[in-house]
Design a protein around this motif. Structure first.
Motif, PDB file in Angstrom:
ATOM      1  N   PRO A  30      -3.832   2.615  -3.461  1.00  0.00           N
ATOM      2  CA  PRO A  30      -5.072   1.828  -3.509  1.00  0.00           C
ATOM      3  C   PRO A  30      -5.050   0.687  -4.540  1.00  0.00           C
ATOM      4  O   PRO A  30      -5.866  -0.229  -4.440  1.00  0.00           O
ATOM      5  N   TRP A  34       0.852  -1.210   0.000  1.00  0.00           N
ATOM      6  CA  TRP A  34       0.000   0.000   0.000  1.00  0.00           C
ATOM      7  C   TRP A  34       0.879   1.248   0.000  1.00  0.00           C
ATOM      8  O   TRP A  34       0.616   2.200  -0.726  1.00  0.00           O
ATOM      9  N   THR A  82      -3.251  -1.680  -4.688  1.00  0.00           N
ATOM     10  CA  THR A  82      -2.988  -2.927  -3.952  1.00  0.00           C
ATOM     11  C   THR A  82      -4.289  -3.698  -3.729  1.00  0.00           C
ATOM     12  O   THR A  82      -4.296  -4.932  -3.697  1.00  0.00           O
ATOM     13  N   LEU A  83      -5.395  -2.984  -3.571  1.00  0.00           N
ATOM     14  CA  LEU A  83      -6.692  -3.628  -3.313  1.00  0.00           C
ATOM     15  C   LEU A  83      -7.078  -4.584  -4.438  1.00  0.00           C
ATOM     16  O   LEU A  83      -7.749  -5.590  -4.193  1.00  0.00           O
ATOM     17  N   THR A 106      -2.572  -5.796  -9.795  1.00  0.00           N
ATOM     18  CA  THR A 106      -2.064  -4.589  -9.099  1.00  0.00           C
ATOM     19  C   THR A 106      -1.402  -3.624 -10.083  1.00  0.00           C
ATOM     20  O   THR A 106      -1.723  -2.430 -10.106  1.00  0.00           O
TER      21      THR A 106
END
Length: 1217
Positions: free
Chosen positions: A109, A104, A111-112, A209
């Protein structure tokens, strides 16, 4: 170039230090986990053993020996495995959380997106785990079944060979094995699916990602710093993600094992309250209104039994087969389920079971059974139990090792050792379950007089004797008559005889008739007549009296008091002469000692040769060979053998596919490294969408390609591994069933079972996994080194010295680990051997109250095993510390060279090499561990192979087939026939020559070691000839296949062996006969009423070893087998020892009628059974010393006359009886 160079060097050193600290902590953690795992396994093994000692009969029925062995081996091992990695349950999620947090910070974001991919994998994983659990349970069920049948087959291997029944039982095991492999295949496919998903996860996570990161806004350009920090973090993520499914799978397997262990350990214990020990009673044994059954839901066997036995009394229990005599003894021992009533016992108990239980220990240890040695008492017990002359025959005297199940003792010797154990124990109450039926009548009389009877060693003790021998009854204090599980009468002999009840009816039919008893003055004469009445198959007293009067002879001529000077003294065999006693399981014979000669012998030897003078390490003293253990490197041929069993095609394709997967992996990372260079190229321009899409597309495609290739390789590997498992098990099973009897006589069953349990488990499950991991690690290490050298060519200078150090560490470790693993396997066998021995002697162990002693012995064998397990754990840690240090050096040098090459190398490549190098520590560690594990596991192939290549007996079927209907007349001809048990031993039969005509009835007699059983074993070619020939109807049996020969002969063996399965399968496994034939033979064997009364009739399930039938019923079933085969040659090996007189008489009549057209050879342990033979063959020291009709032999006054005289047959007119 804005950062100082020294910063680079600082980071390099810090990187090294952090890695070293991590290694040290990690190894401490693993050491403690492994030690804990070993402790858990040990505790479970000990708990299972402890439970076995107290488990009730109901629970024993539900959990067979095979299943219990599996609980101790496979299930305990699963707990061991799961304990090793259980801490990952919290550490994996923690590692995932930390990695996501750092991601992160790098990528925000986006990464979510990667996290979402991981979350999506959880339900898929759950589904796969649930499915795999189902398969695992099914697999264990088949494994248990297979082990149960294998156990029984190995226990009854002699019976299978004599009846030529190996094929149907082999087919039965193979059928279960195929089902087991089917489940394993499904399980392997499931694992392949799981591997596919988890191989795709790292690629898909990084793809999602990076794609989201570059797509969100044109400002987001992927540079080396972001990309390779993220890649390192993704690599950190991949370890817990790979570990989790393995951990879940291990937990699933352990939970299956937990259920199985809970079921067994939570099963009902034997109710110890059934038997009270209240000292206020004035009786030794009291049974008050007792109703007992063998299980909760089973009909009672004993109903409303009430008994009071005063201390010091001798009580006989009589009744027909199946009346509940043995059950009464079991009830007094507390072995049965009490429905109502109670039992009270005053004092300690000694128990002699109907089938003697002998331990694999020395003869002395078998008799002492944990008590201290008192030389004088020990000698006295040996004298009373007629064991002294046997000790002269045994090579090591009382220090001779007795094989498993007493394999090198005859039936009678086993029973006398069992008796000696009881007598030596000096208990207060003696429960004797028909111990006199397995011995000759005169030996039986000696035991009764010297041990059990009113003047015996036990005269002041309480004795309960189950017997079929009518001759002992007048000397007992009280007789209990059982009819259908109820006490019909109790009283003294004279009272019962006068009462006119069931007992007097029985006596009227089978004993003295209504004639009044003899005068006290002629007591001796009366006893001789009584004995003759017993010997002559139940002729009435009046008939015998009238014969004596007619012949004018006195039955007692040559009374016991006179020495038999005219009898030729038996040759003393040399040590090796008695190999029959030492080596073979074929020794079902009895020590026929002449009473007087025996007394004379004792006088002669007692002063000269005390037992303690026997030299401690006499030749032939040890029977069981030490388990062979390979040393040094596992032969390369073992790997080749496994790969060959897999199929070379599979092996090559698997290797190529894994190689392609690694190439795709390198390609993906090189592509990423190139992608990061775009940040410099488009520093001041907007990043074109087409370039971005191409970068993301190729990166994603290479990631998915890896997943597909791994899936394909795992699938092919699974198919190959199952093919290898199938081939290896088939070879092992086929060869074991074809091994000669000698192999089973000198090899404990635990060793053979170990091959089918632990070693096959390794071949099935462990080898494919370690092989796959080894191949993947090897290719990964090669690829890592390739990438580092590609980026910094100077690194090649360090590779060589590192490789040398690595090689020596690896070589040193693997050699140690491999040998420790072999020691582990070898030291594990005694745990299983001792366990199966305990199960077979459970009632004896519990009767004597020796549970603690056996628990201690079990703990000792487990400790012996741990001596090789713990060093193995420590050696693993030794290796890991050194390897991780090497890996840390690889990271250090790759970082150092990157700093030195500053200015000549792209930042993308630097990132790539360092992220690869950080990964290499783990991979190197894994590679050595897998090399070692593979070599350790390949030992299982070596051990399976050892038994798959033992020398086999002759072929079952040859080109030379006998004519149809052979033998049609049953004529036997032996020409100078010689036999020895092993090439280095002396002959057991010395040139036997004789002709036996069609339909002749031949009795074979001789003293222990004379070669009676050897002769019958030769007819079945259980032992092969050392010289000479045997012809049956003119055909030399040595030219035939073993099954052609054995299936045309019939034997009723001394030990009735049954297998679990239906009654019908036990009679006719090939299903050659229809039901009418089977019912007909059951009627002839006097079993029709019994089988007809069973709920399932012919499909009645026989439990393991025939445990739910009495010994007499089992013997009758063996008779039914013989009647069904109806061959022209029948061999009887004391087939009626375990039945009462009435049944004996019926069986003899059946045999005479049904086999009147056959040639019958009877090995006689009791002379009276062969008095009506056409001729009698007398063997002595492996030679025929007399061979003629009984009347001629009795006139000749030689060997046969001496034996007949011993049995109370002195008048020639006895033949007329």
């Amino acid at each position: 170039m804005t950062i100082y160079t020294w910063t680079g060097y600082l980071y390099t050193v810090l990187l090294l230090l952090v890695n070293i600290v991590q290694s040290l902590f990690m190894q401490q953690y693993l050491q403690r986990c492994f030690v804990l795992g070993t402790q858990v396994r040990t505790a479970i093994t000990a708990a299972v053993y402890k439970k076995t000692l107290v488990v009730s009969n109901d629970a024993r029925k539900e959990c067979t020996v095979g299943e219990t062995v599996n609980l101790m081996s496979a299930d305990a091992q699963r707990f061991n495995d799961v304990t090793n990695s259980i801490q990952q349950l919290w550490s994996c999620p923690l590692q995932i959380a930390l990695a996501i947090m750092f991601l992160w910070l790098e990528l925000g974001p986006s990464t979510l997106a990667g996290l979402a991919v991981m979350v999506l994998m959880v339900p898929i994983n759950g589904l796969l785990a649930t499915k795999s659990r189902g398969f695992q349970m099914e697999n264990m069920k088949y494994k248990d079944n297979r082990m149960k049948i294998m156990n029984e087959m190995l226990n009854g291997i002699k019976t299978l060979k004599l009846y030529a029944w190996e094929p149907p039982y082999e087919a039965q095991v193979q059928e279960i094995r195929e089902k087991e492999l089917g489940v394993m295949k499904k399980f392997a496919y499931l694992i392949s699916m799981s591997t596919f998903f988890f191989a795709c996860v790292p690629a898909l996570v990084s793809l999602a990602t990076f794609a989201v990161f570059v797509s969100v806004t044109p400002e987001n350009v992927l540079d080396a710093q972001k990309a390779f920090t993220s890649i390192s973090l993704f690599n950190l993520l991949s370890f817990p993600l790979e570990m989790l499914p393995l951990l879940i799978s291990a937990i699933v397997q352990a939970s299956v094992s937990k259920k199985r262990l809970e079921k067994f350990l939570g099963a009902e214990d034997l109710d110890r309250k059934t038997v009270c020990h209240d000292s206020s009673f004035n009786t030794a044994v009291s049974v008050c209104d007792g109703t007992f059954a063998w299980g909760k839901d089973i009909d009672p066997v004993l109903k409303s039994v009430s008994l009071d036995i005063k201390p010091g009394r001798l009580v006989a229990v009589v009744g027909a087969v199946g009346a509940g005599k043995s059950s009464l003894i079991s009830a007094i021992l507390g072995e049965m389920h009490s429905i109502k009533g109670y039992i009270n016992i005053m004092g300690s108990v000694a128990y002699v079971p109907q089938q003697a239980w002998i331990q694999n220990a020395t003869l002395r240890d078998n008799i002492l059974f944990g008590s201290a040695l008192e030389e004088a008492r020990f000698q006295k017990v040996l004298d009373a139990c007629a064991l002294v002359p046997d000790l002269e025959l045994l090579p090591g005297g009382d220090q001779t090792e007795i094989g498993e199940k007493g394999i090198n003792l005859s039936g009678g010797q086993k029973q006398r050792v069992s008796m000696a154990r009881a007598v030596y124990s000096s208990a207060d109450i003696f429960l004797l379950d028909d111990p006199l039926s397995a011995v000759d009548s005169h030996v039986g009389k000696h035991l009764f007089n010297e041990v059990v009877g009113p003047n015996g060693l036990l005269k002041d003790k309480t004795r309960i004797l189950v017997t079929h021998g009518v001759s002992f009854l007048p000397q007992v204090d009280e007789i209990v008559v059982l009819v259908d599980g109820k006490v019909s009468e109790i009283g003294s002999y004279n009272n019962l005889k006068a009462s006119g009840g069931a007992f007097s009816e029985f006596l009227r039919t089978y004993a003295m008739g209504e004639q009044p008893g003899p005068q006290p003055a002629s007591q001796t004469r009366f006893w001789k007549l009584w004995d003759m009445q017993f010997v002559c198959g139940g002729k009435s007293f009046i008939e015998l009296m009238s014969i004596c009067v007619r012949s004018g002879s006195d039955v007692t001529s040559g009374s016991d008091k006179k020495e038999m000077d005219g009898v030729p003294e038996r040759q003393e065999p040399q040590v090796d002469c008695s190999t029959e006693d030492v080596v073979s399981a074929t020794v079902n014979r009895e020590n026929s000692l002449r009473h007087s000669q025996y007394k004379a012998r004792l006088k002669k030897h007692s002063s000269v040769k005390k037992l303690k003078d026997v030299p401690p390490s006499n030749k032939g003293q040890n029977l069981i060979e030490k388990e062979a253990m390979e040393t040094g490197k596992v032969k390369f041929s073992m790997y080749l053998q496994y790969l060959k069993a897999m199929g070379w095609g599979y092996c090559i394709i698997v290797f190529v596919v894994y190689l392609l997967q690694n190439i795709a992996f390198i390609g993906q990372n090189l592509w990423l490294s190139d992608w990061t260079n775009d940040s410099a190229k488009y520093e001041n321009d907007t990043y074109p969408n087409s370039v971005r899409d191409m970068r993301v597309g190729v990166f994603g495609a290479l990631g998915v390609a890896q997943g597909i290739l791994v899936f394909l390789a795992t699938l092919l590997m699974a198919n190959g591994a199952i093919a290898a498992s199938r081939i290896m098990h088939t070879r092992l099973l086929s060869n074991i069933l074809r091994a000669p009897m000698l192999f089973f006589d000198t090899t404990p069953l635990g060793r053979v079972v170990n091959r089918f349990a632990k070693d096959m488990f390794t071949v099935d499950e462990a080898i494919p996994m370690s092989f796959r991991s080894w191949l993947m690690s090897l290719l990964e290490v090669i690829c890592t080194m390739f990438v580092i050298c590609l980026a910094t060519p100077i690194f090649t200078a360090v590779i060589f010295p590192l490789a040398v150090i690595y090689y020596f560490v690896q070589r040193f470790y693997v050699a140690t680990s491999r040998q420790l693993s072999r020691l582990d396997s070898v030291s594990r066998s005694p745990i299983y051997s001792h366990f199966s021995e305990t199960i077979s002697g459970l009632s004896v162990i519990r009767a004597y109250g020796h549970q603690d002693c056996f628990l201690r012995h079990n703990e000792t064998t487990i400790d012996e095993n741990l001596k090789s397990v713990y060093p193995w754990v420590a050696s693993n840690r030794w290796l890991s510390i050194r390897l991780e240090f090497l890996g840390n050096l690889v990271v250090f040098f790759s970082a150092l060279f990157a700093v030195i090459s500053r200015g000549h190398i792209y930042s993308g490549l630097v990132g790539l090499t360092i992220s690869y190098a950080l990964n290499v520590t783990q991979t190197l560690n894994l590679l050595v561990r897998m090399t070692s594990e593979l070599e350790t596991n390949i030992v299982a192939v070596e051990r399976v192979n050892e038994y798959a290549e033992i020398e086999t007996e002759a072929p079952w079927v040859t080109d030379n087939r006998p004519p149809k209907g052979w033998p049609d007349s049953g004529k036997l001809c032996l020409k100078n026939y010689q036999v020895r048990y092993r090439p280095e031993l002396d002959l057991v039969l010395h040139g036997i020559t004789c002709d036996i005509e069609s339909t002749e009835k031949i009795g074979i007699v001789g003293r222990t070691g004379a070669g009676k059983s050897s002769l019958t074993n030769c007819l079945f070619r259980i032992i092969e000839a050392a010289g000479g020939q045997i012809f049956i109807d003119g055909v030399d049996i040595a030219t035939l296949g073993l099954h052609d020969l054995r299936s045309r002969l019939t034997i009723i063996p001394q030990d009735p062996v049954l297998f679990s399965g239906t009654l019908r399968m036990n009679l006719d496994p090939f299903e050659k006969f229809n039901n009418e034939d089977v019912w007909r033979v059951l009627e002839l064997a006097h079993l029709k009423a019994f089988v007809g009364g069973l709920k399932d009739g012919l499909n009645h399930e026989v439990t393991e070893g025939g445990g739910n039938l009495s010994v007499g019923q089992r013997q009758l079933l063996c008779l039914a087998r013989a009647l069904l085969r109806k061959s022209r040659i029948l061999i009887l090996d004391e087939a009626t020892a375990a039945v009462d007189l009435e049944m004996d008489s019926l069986i003899q009549t059946t045999i005479r009628q049904e086999f009147s057209h056959c040639t019958v050879l009877t090995i006689a342990h009791r002379i009276h059974t062969i008095l009506d033979s056409s001729r009698v063959m007398v063997l002595d020291a492996g030679k025929i010393v007399e061979f003629d009709c009984p009347s001629v032999l009795l006139k000749r006054q030689g060997h046969f006359y001496a034996m007949a005289k011993d049995a109370g047959i002195t008048s020639l007119d006895n033949k007329a009886l």
